[in-house]
Design a protein around this motif. Structure first.
Motif, mmCIF file in Angstrom:
data_model
loop_
_atom_site.group_PDB
_atom_site.id
_atom_site.type_symbol
_atom_site.label_atom_id
_atom_site.label_comp_id
_atom_site.label_asym_id
_atom_site.label_seq_id
_atom_site.Cartn_x
_atom_site.Cartn_y
_atom_site.Cartn_z
ATOM 1 N N ARG A 91 -29.358 35.689 19.831
ATOM 2 C CA ARG A 91 -28.424 36.562 20.546
ATOM 3 C C ARG A 91 -27.016 36.476 19.933
ATOM 4 N NH1 ARG A 91 -26.518 39.144 25.201
ATOM 5 N NH2 ARG A 91 -24.582 38.235 25.890
ATOM 6 N N GLN B 248 -21.201 47.992 31.741
ATOM 7 C CA GLN B 248 -21.694 48.131 30.367
ATOM 8 C C GLN B 248 -23.216 48.215 30.338
ATOM 9 O OE1 GLN B 248 -20.165 44.813 28.179
ATOM 10 N NE2 GLN B 248 -18.042 45.536 28.232
ATOM 11 N N GLN C 109 -17.507 44.199 34.741
ATOM 12 C CA GLN C 109 -17.573 44.886 33.440
ATOM 13 C C GLN C 109 -18.969 44.816 32.842
ATOM 14 O OE1 GLN C 109 -14.660 45.281 30.416
ATOM 15 N NE2 GLN C 109 -13.424 43.695 31.367
ATOM 16 N N PHE C 110 -19.608 43.642 32.965
ATOM 17 C CA PHE C 110 -20.966 43.501 32.431
ATOM 18 C C PHE C 110 -21.897 44.531 33.086
ATOM 19 C CE2 PHE C 110 -20.303 38.698 31.478
ATOM 20 C CZ PHE C 110 -19.611 39.023 30.332
ATOM 21 N N PRO D 154 -24.298 43.696 26.260
ATOM 22 C CA PRO D 154 -23.372 43.258 27.295
ATOM 23 C C PRO D 154 -23.765 41.886 27.825
ATOM 24 C CG PRO D 154 -24.402 45.391 27.856
ATOM 25 C CD PRO D 154 -25.118 44.842 26.661
ATOM 26 N N GLY D 155 -22.778 41.137 28.300
ATOM 27 C CA GLY D 155 -23.072 39.837 28.885
ATOM 28 C C GLY D 155 -23.882 39.978 30.159
ATOM 29 N N VAL E 54 -15.026 37.015 19.976
ATOM 30 C CA VAL E 54 -16.397 37.356 19.602
ATOM 31 C C VAL E 54 -16.648 38.853 19.789
ATOM 32 C CG1 VAL E 54 -18.815 37.084 20.330
ATOM 33 C CG2 VAL E 54 -17.387 35.070 19.967
ATOM 34 N N GLN E 55 -16.153 39.397 20.905
ATOM 35 C CA GLN E 55 -16.347 40.829 21.151
ATOM 36 C C GLN E 55 -15.684 41.663 20.047
ATOM 37 O OE1 GLN E 55 -14.122 42.603 24.300
ATOM 38 N NE2 GLN E 55 -15.662 44.176 24.746
ATOM 39 N N ARG F 35 -23.006 34.621 28.475
ATOM 40 C CA ARG F 35 -21.779 35.178 29.061
ATOM 41 C C ARG F 35 -20.927 35.858 27.991
ATOM 42 N NH1 ARG F 35 -21.081 36.395 34.209
ATOM 43 N NH2 ARG F 35 -18.849 35.964 34.113
ATOM 44 N N LEU F 36 -21.352 35.800 26.740
ATOM 45 C CA LEU F 36 -20.632 36.532 25.693
ATOM 46 C C LEU F 36 -21.092 37.987 25.697
ATOM 47 C CD1 LEU F 36 -20.817 34.020 22.701
ATOM 48 C CD2 LEU F 36 -18.801 34.563 24.092
ATOM 49 N N THR F 37 -20.244 38.842 25.155
ATOM 50 C CA THR F 37 -20.594 40.259 25.154
ATOM 51 C C THR F 37 -20.330 40.819 23.758
ATOM 52 O OG1 THR F 37 -20.441 42.194 26.591
ATOM 53 C CG2 THR F 37 -18.365 41.276 25.843
ATOM 54 N N GLY F 38 -21.191 41.753 23.322
ATOM 55 C CA GLY F 38 -21.007 42.348 22.006
ATOM 56 C C GLY F 38 -21.503 43.781 22.008
ATOM 57 N N GLU G 99 -12.359 32.581 27.706
ATOM 58 C CA GLU G 99 -11.812 33.939 27.678
ATOM 59 C C GLU G 99 -11.344 34.286 26.264
ATOM 60 O OE1 GLU G 99 -8.846 33.803 30.761
ATOM 61 O OE2 GLU G 99 -10.392 33.615 32.306
ATOM 62 N N ILE H 66 -24.881 39.458 18.125
ATOM 63 C CA ILE H 66 -23.559 39.879 18.588
ATOM 64 C C ILE H 66 -22.567 39.866 17.429
ATOM 65 C CG2 ILE H 66 -21.571 39.164 19.976
ATOM 66 C CD1 ILE H 66 -23.470 38.289 22.162
ATOM 67 N N PHE I 98 -12.517 49.593 21.424
ATOM 68 C CA PHE I 98 -13.446 49.179 22.473
ATOM 69 C C PHE I 98 -12.630 48.717 23.664
ATOM 70 C CE2 PHE I 98 -12.445 45.521 19.893
ATOM 71 C CZ PHE I 98 -12.250 44.508 20.812
ATOM 72 N N ILE I 99 -13.297 48.618 24.798
ATOM 73 C CA ILE I 99 -12.597 48.151 25.992
ATOM 74 C C ILE I 99 -12.688 46.632 26.047
ATOM 75 C CG2 ILE I 99 -12.615 48.167 28.511
ATOM 76 C CD1 ILE I 99 -13.591 51.067 28.317
ATOM 77 N N PRO I 100 -11.551 45.960 25.966
ATOM 78 C CA PRO I 100 -11.584 44.498 25.873
ATOM 79 C C PRO I 100 -12.134 43.865 27.145
ATOM 80 C CG PRO I 100 -9.341 45.274 26.173
ATOM 81 C CD PRO I 100 -10.180 46.488 25.977
ATOM 82 N N ILE I 101 -12.999 42.879 26.948
ATOM 83 C CA ILE I 101 -13.620 42.209 28.089
ATOM 84 C C ILE I 101 -12.592 41.361 28.834
ATOM 85 C CG2 ILE I 101 -14.406 40.253 26.669
ATOM 86 C CD1 ILE I 101 -16.363 41.753 29.587
ATOM 87 N N GLN I 102 -11.533 40.979 28.171
ATOM 88 C CA GLN I 102 -10.469 40.216 28.830
ATOM 89 C C GLN I 102 -9.237 41.097 28.976
ATOM 90 O OE1 GLN I 102 -11.278 37.574 30.203
ATOM 91 N NE2 GLN I 102 -13.182 37.142 29.088
ATOM 92 N N ARG I 103 -8.730 41.175 30.195
ATOM 93 C CA ARG I 103 -7.620 42.073 30.465
ATOM 94 C C ARG I 103 -6.270 41.372 30.377
ATOM 95 N NH1 ARG I 103 -9.956 46.659 32.738
ATOM 96 N NH2 ARG I 103 -11.383 47.236 31.100
#
Ligand SMILES: [Zn+2]
Lengths: 340, 478
Positions: B468, B270, B266-267, A193-194, A118-119, A186-189, A112, B472, A131-136
């Protein structure tokens, strides 16, 4: 299925000497004396707290399936015995390794933190401020912010450094290419998206749960080989559990280290002697330097090991009958030390 | 004047429909009920006043995701004085938030959180500038049988120096509007009701003999027409199987329901937003807080539980103003299953007996697994309010209401006259003008609205994990 093999492996190691439920408690990481002692007695460190969110329903579904496939038989008291078919299937092994004992779900915290960092870096590269954080989780957000500040993310070099560390460490890791892909997918950028578990599992032709298990296995491996990569090691800080004890056992451990006797600890802490014994067994299991010689001598240890082999059991009752001069406490200590 | 403030705080030069009228009334201290379509800047109705009024604005929000979405939105505008009181806060975070509560500009909270004694007490000590009930139809839709704490929202409204109250919704019938007015203790509120008609959404329906025929139709349909779209269905497992069937046919689809991990949800959002997913197969958990303008289709594989849900769900299509189609599928007997689902979570008669039998410890029913948590919450609330005979009557009434709502929906399905007119009338409004390709009953030519499936583009090159990761992290170097 990977999960099926894990469950069979647990049943195999439990040697038909525990209830089916104890496997469930093990996977969920129940912090009770019994479950923790089982980890030591039956060498189940790999699986303790592997799936903290596993539902009873799902677990029971698998056990049911085992019964239908003739892998095991159940009795009314909740005990099981593996059939020869079940043993044969279990011996096919688990295709990946775990180190749950030392992470207990903390591997997810590592990921997490990493995914949010990374995001954030991805958006910085693209010059996007919000941006909207992937972790809340606010704790994770706080950690990520501090990490970025600590490493002067504004200079723009952190992206390259982290890219190198992740690439190099993953390439050196003894996991499959599929597992490396799982970690990165599973990473997102920005604009990337992941992928969901449904997507990843579908791609690989696996059950979702198995993809998740391969991912956890990869995380455990990664975390175990991260210390030479300063940025990743920083992200992994304070996640490895080096002295995993229940709180109460920890209090006992401190007093024991101060030199108090078993009886003294019991009266000082206002606990039953048997409870303190439980704590000491837990302590012995966790710490191979624990001086069990205080309670069992070398010769007695050898006797216990011999009895375990010749009776093919770790059942205390049987061992007590074979070695009547030893107390249950002594037997449990000897078992806790196990093969170590 | 107001325009200047809007420009200053949010960078917009003009208001959208209804915003200015609502804000003016609020600033004058009047309660307001505003019926505005989703995606038309409903939130601005309280966001701007927050900068012009004294004291924090309290926003009661039904869904965690929605709350989070609005918090994120405000943060994107650079607002830091935002807090969301929800069950995910640790005890320490909550203590901190409560201690500094008066210093926030926006306080978001779930109704359940507001009913906690320490929160209630803290709120009493603060002078709020405005109280907002977001998605206020939930007061009526959910309050009676689902989340009774909604009915108690009145308890947090100060008796003296009452701040203005704003109720926001996209869809509410006359009855619901009355409920809102009553339960929020509103005093002759100002009504702003935007038309519920969405002329660019064309209303189709299809009948089938067998349930499986619906699935076959969907599989065929999505292979010949273009998305992006949402397929609503009634169960989690069905979202999984249907999305799998689509994937196997080479369609970029994903399942969405409340049981998915937060990251997965969320994925999916997005991916849908950036066009990597064409179809979402979802339970009614999907939609609130999804801002995608170009959704061209909404398909209901199963009839919604009531007309309000139907309107909300189809309303997610065509927010960009371009034509969109909503297709409602019906197989013989669907309403029977629907009736079963809608009453599944209501407490039943025997639960009242068990409740009484447990005396001072009604919670034992829950522990014994005799009743679902939702049902217990409802039962417990009403048993504390009134006699068991009255509760019994009430439960029967709730069940009847649910059946009635299903029946009303069924009438839309079975109607042979204009569907649009019926829907608009249901919300107490009149249809001003006719739309070409209005609905199935008025006559509708799919081909005139939907474009045929584009020839499949070359699939995107699959990146190695190294590529990838590089894209990113170093996205500026692309
Ligand atoms: Zn019509």
């Amino acid at each position: 299925m990977i999960f099926q093999q894990i469950l069979l492996d647990i049943f195999l190691k439990l040697n038909n000497e525990r209830t089916v439920s104890s496997a469930y408690h093990l996977l969920r990481g129940k912090r009770s004396g019994q479950t923790i002692q089982d980890v030591g007695i039956f060498s189940l460190h790999a699986y303790f707290s592997l799936l903290p969110k596993l539902t009873r329903q799902k677990f029971d579904g698998f056990v049911q399936l085992f019964a239908e496939n003739g892998y095991l038989q159940m009795d009314d008291a909740g005990y099981y015995s593996l059939t020869s078919r079940g043993i044969e299937q279990a011996r096919k092994g688990v295709p990946c390794t775990f180190d749950s004992w030392h992470y207990r779900g903390n591997e997810h915290i590592f990921y997490e933190r990493l995914s949010l960092i990374v995001q954030a870096l991805s958006h910085q590269s693209a010059n996007i401020k919000a941006f909207i954080p992937i972790q809340r989780d606010e704790g994770i957000q706080y950690f990520a912010r501090q990490f970025l500040l600590r490493h002067q993310y504004q200079s723009g070099a952190l992206q390259v450094l982290l890219l190198q560390e992740i690439t190099n460490s993953l390439e050196a890791l003894a996991v499959t290419e599929e597992q490396r892909e799982l970690l990165i997918n599973r990473l997102t950028g920005v604009d990337l998206p992941g992928f969901t578990w449904q997507q990843l599992a579908y791609q690989a032709g696996r059950a979702e749960m198995d993809s998740q298990l391969l991912y956890i296995s990869a995380l455990h491996n990664w975390l175990g080989h991260i210390e030479h990569y300063p940025y990743l090691a920083d992200i992994a800080q304070q996640l490895r559990i080096s002295m995993p004890l229940t709180d109460s056992a920890y209090q006992t451990a401190k007093l024991f280290q101060q030199g108090l006797s078993l009886q003294q600890i019991a009266s000082k802490r206002n606990l039953k002697q048997s409870t303190v014994e439980d704590h000491l067994v837990e302590l012995a299991m966790n710490d191979i330097t624990f001086p069990i010689e205080h309670f069992v001598n070398q010769e007695e240890l050898v006797q216990v090991n011999k009895a375990v082999l010749s009776y093919a059991t770790k059942k205390l009752k049987v061992l007590r009958e074979a070695l009547p001069h030893l107390s249950y406490f002594q037997l449990r200590l000897a078992l806790a030390r196990g093969g170590n | 004047m107001l325009e200047q403030a809007l420009q200053k705080h949010f960078g917009y030069t003009s208001f959208r429909t209804g915003q200015k009228e609502v804000i003016e009334q609020l600033l004058a201290g009047r309660d307001v009920i505003a019926l505005l379509p989703t995606g038309m800047g409903k939130s601005m109705c309280y966001q701007l006043p927050a900068y012009l009024l004294d004291g924090p604005v309290l926003i009661v929000s039904p869904l965690l995701s929605l709350m989070q979405d609005q918090v994120d939105q405000l943060k994107q505008f650079g607002e830091k004085r935002v807090v969301a009181l929800n069950s995910f806060l640790t005890a320490e975070q909550k203590r901190y938030a409560l201690h500094f509560l008066h210093q926030y500009r926006f306080i978001f909270a779930s109704p359940e959180m507001l009913m906690q004694p320490q929160v209630k007490e803290r709120l009493r000590a603060i002078r709020l500038g405005l109280i907002v009930a977001d998605e206020a139809h939930c007061i009526s839709q959910w309050g009676f049988d689902f989340r009774p704490d909604y009915l108690r929202l009145g308890e947090i409204i100060p008796k003296h120096n009452k701040p203005p109250i704003l109720a926001l919704s996209a869809t509410a019938t006359q009855t619901v509007l009355q409920d809102i007015e009553r339960y929020l203790h509103m005093q002759s509120p100002f009504y702003f009701l935007h038309s519920v008609n969405r002329p660019n959404i064309h209303l189709a329906k299809r009948f089938f003999q067998q349930k499986d025929d619906k699935i076959n139709w969907i599989l065929e349909h999505v292979q010949t027409t273009d998305g992006p779209g949402i397929i609503y269905t009634q169960s989690r497992s069905k979202t999984e199987t249907l999305s799998m069937a689509l994937l196997e046919r080479g369609i970029a689809a994903a399942a969405y329901h409340a049981g998915k991990e937060a990251e997965d949800r969320q994925f999916i959002q997005q991916q849908f937003l950036v066009g990597k997913l064409e179809w979402i197969v979802a339970t009614n958990a999907f939609g609130m807080g999804v801002h995608k303008g170009d959704i061209r289709q909404v398909i209901h594989e199963f009839m919604p539980a009531n007309i309000a849900n139907y309107m909300q769900e189809i309303g997610r299509a065509g927010r960009d103003g371009q034509p969109a189609v909503a297709t409602l599928l019906y197989a013989d007997g669907d309403e029977q299953f629907s009736q079963f689902i809608v009453t599944e979570d209501l407490p039943k008669m025997q639960h009242i007996e068990h409740y009484l039998a447990n005396g001072d410890h009604p919670m034992r029913m829950l522990d014994a697994g005799e009743i679902s948590e939702t049902a217990f919450r409802v039962l417990h609330y009403w048993m504390q309010q009134e006699s068991s005979e009255a509760v019994q009557k009430r439960l029967q009434q709730m069940e009847m209401d649910k059946y009635k709502a299903v029946h009303e929906m069924l009438q839309i399905v079975q109607a042979t006259d204009c569907m649009r007119e019926r829907l608009v009338n249901y919300f107490g409004q009149q249809l001003a003008e006719k739309t070409p390709n209005c609905c199935q009953n008025c006559g509708l030519v799919f081909e005139e609205i939907l474009s045929a499936k584009q020839t499949v583009e070359e699939p995107e090159k699959i990146l190695t994990w190294q590529e990838r990761l590089q894209r990113i992290l170093l996205s500026s170097l692309r």
